[in-house]
Write an enzyme that holds these catalytic residues in place. Structure first.
Site, PDB file in Angstrom:
ATOM      1  N   HIS A   1       0.853  -1.194   0.000  1.00  0.00           N
ATOM      2  CA  HIS A   1       0.000   0.000   0.000  1.00  0.00           C
ATOM      3  C   HIS A   1       0.882   1.234   0.000  1.00  0.00           C
ATOM      4  O   HIS A   1       1.900   1.289   0.686  1.00  0.00           O
ATOM      5  CB  HIS A   1      -0.940   0.011   1.209  1.00  0.00           C
ATOM      6  CG  HIS A   1      -0.269  -0.297   2.510  1.00  0.00           C
ATOM      7  ND1 HIS A   1       0.037  -1.582   2.909  1.00  0.00           N
ATOM      8  CD2 HIS A   1       0.183   0.516   3.489  1.00  0.00           C
ATOM      9  CE1 HIS A   1       0.637  -1.551   4.077  1.00  0.00           C
ATOM     10  NE2 HIS A   1       0.755  -0.282   4.461  1.00  0.00           N
TER      11      HIS A   1
ATOM     12  N   HIS B   1       1.037   5.044   1.039  1.00  0.00           N
ATOM     13  CA  HIS B   1       0.408   6.058   1.885  1.00  0.00           C
ATOM     14  C   HIS B   1       0.470   7.407   1.171  1.00  0.00           C
ATOM     15  O   HIS B   1       1.540   7.811   0.688  1.00  0.00           O
ATOM     16  CB  HIS B   1       1.176   6.225   3.202  1.00  0.00           C
ATOM     17  CG  HIS B   1       1.165   5.029   4.108  1.00  0.00           C
ATOM     18  ND1 HIS B   1       0.342   4.945   5.224  1.00  0.00           N
ATOM     19  CD2 HIS B   1       1.889   3.888   4.095  1.00  0.00           C
ATOM     20  CE1 HIS B   1       0.571   3.800   5.843  1.00  0.00           C
ATOM     21  NE2 HIS B   1       1.508   3.140   5.188  1.00  0.00           N
TER      22      HIS B   1
HETATM   23  P1  AMP Z   1       1.869   0.133   7.307  1.00  0.00           P
HETATM   24  O1  AMP Z   1       2.299   0.323   8.734  1.00  0.00           O
HETATM   25  O2  AMP Z   1       2.715   0.860   6.312  1.00  0.00           O
HETATM   26  O3  AMP Z   1       1.717  -1.354   6.985  1.00  0.00           O
HETATM   27  O4  AMP Z   1       0.437   0.792   7.180  1.00  0.00           O
HETATM   28  C1  AMP Z   1      -0.757   0.117   7.430  1.00  0.00           C
HETATM   29  C2  AMP Z   1      -1.824   1.155   7.559  1.00  0.00           C
HETATM   30  O5  AMP Z   1      -3.071   0.522   7.418  1.00  0.00           O
HETATM   31  C3  AMP Z   1      -1.837   1.880   8.902  1.00  0.00           C
HETATM   32  O6  AMP Z   1      -1.696   3.291   8.682  1.00  0.00           O
HETATM   33  C4  AMP Z   1      -3.193   1.514   9.489  1.00  0.00           C
HETATM   34  O7  AMP Z   1      -3.768   2.585  10.200  1.00  0.00           O
HETATM   35  C5  AMP Z   1      -3.989   1.174   8.251  1.00  0.00           C
HETATM   36  N1  AMP Z   1      -5.092   0.241   8.418  1.00  0.00           N
HETATM   37  C6  AMP Z   1      -5.075  -0.958   9.049  1.00  0.00           C
HETATM   38  N2  AMP Z   1      -6.277  -1.557   8.952  1.00  0.00           N
HETATM   39  C7  AMP Z   1      -7.058  -0.729   8.218  1.00  0.00           C
HETATM   40  C8  AMP Z   1      -8.409  -0.789   7.756  1.00  0.00           C
HETATM   41  N3  AMP Z   1      -9.203  -1.837   8.022  1.00  0.00           N
HETATM   42  N4  AMP Z   1      -8.887   0.254   7.022  1.00  0.00           N
HETATM   43  C9  AMP Z   1      -8.097   1.308   6.745  1.00  0.00           C
HETATM   44  N5  AMP Z   1      -6.817   1.425   7.145  1.00  0.00           N
HETATM   45  C10 AMP Z   1      -6.309   0.418   7.881  1.00  0.00           C
END
Ligand code: AMP
Length: 114
Positions: A100, A102
């Site tokens: 993903h 950001h």
């Molecule tokens: P990372 O730490 O780069 O893997 O980012 C994962 C991101 O996903 C974090 O910013 C979380 O807040 C976000 N996240 C986790 N679960 C969900 C969800 N169900 N819907 C939207 N964002 C999520």
């Protein structure tokens, strides 16, 4: 991947605030935003980390980037600026193992991140 939360969002099995979607990519608002605007742009296809993305999928990675830029423009972040980040594995701070991008904006972001 049946147990992947982002696959479930991509398949509309789990709710998210979706900002953009096409056949290959979906963008939605982060559940725990780290900035006034915090979107996640993901491929619908499952890749656990950047390390798993083959070179032939460079176009898909590019589409994540161009989608993020388009959203930044639509959300009026472009002129003031924004940040695009993709974390990889533990030292990179990755917590969800479906790649993903950001998109963060709406405030002055500090550098380097923690
Ligand atoms: P990372 O730490 O780069 O893997 O980012 C994962 C991101 O996903 C974090 O910013 C979380 O807040 C976000 N996240 C986790 N679960 C969900 C969800 N169900 N819907 C939207 N964002 C999520």
């Amino acid at each position: 991947m049946s147990d992947c939360i982002f696959c479930k969002i991509a398949n509309h099995e789990v709710k998210a605030r979706i900002a953009f979607e096409n056949d290959r990519v979906i963008a939605f608002h982060d559940l725990f935003p780290a900035a006034p605007v915090h979107l996640l742009i993901i491929p619908k296809a499952h890749f656990s980390t950047l390390n798993e993305v083959p070179a032939e999928q460079a176009g898909l990675l590019g589409e994540l980037m161009t989608t993020a830029v388009q959203l930044a423009k639509e959300l009026n972040l472009a002129e003031d600026g924004y940040r695009l980040v993709m974390n990889c594995n533990a030292n990179g701070g990755q917590s969800v193992y479906h790649i993903h991008l950001h998109l963060l904006g709406g405030r002055k972001l500090t550098w380097p991140p923690g």
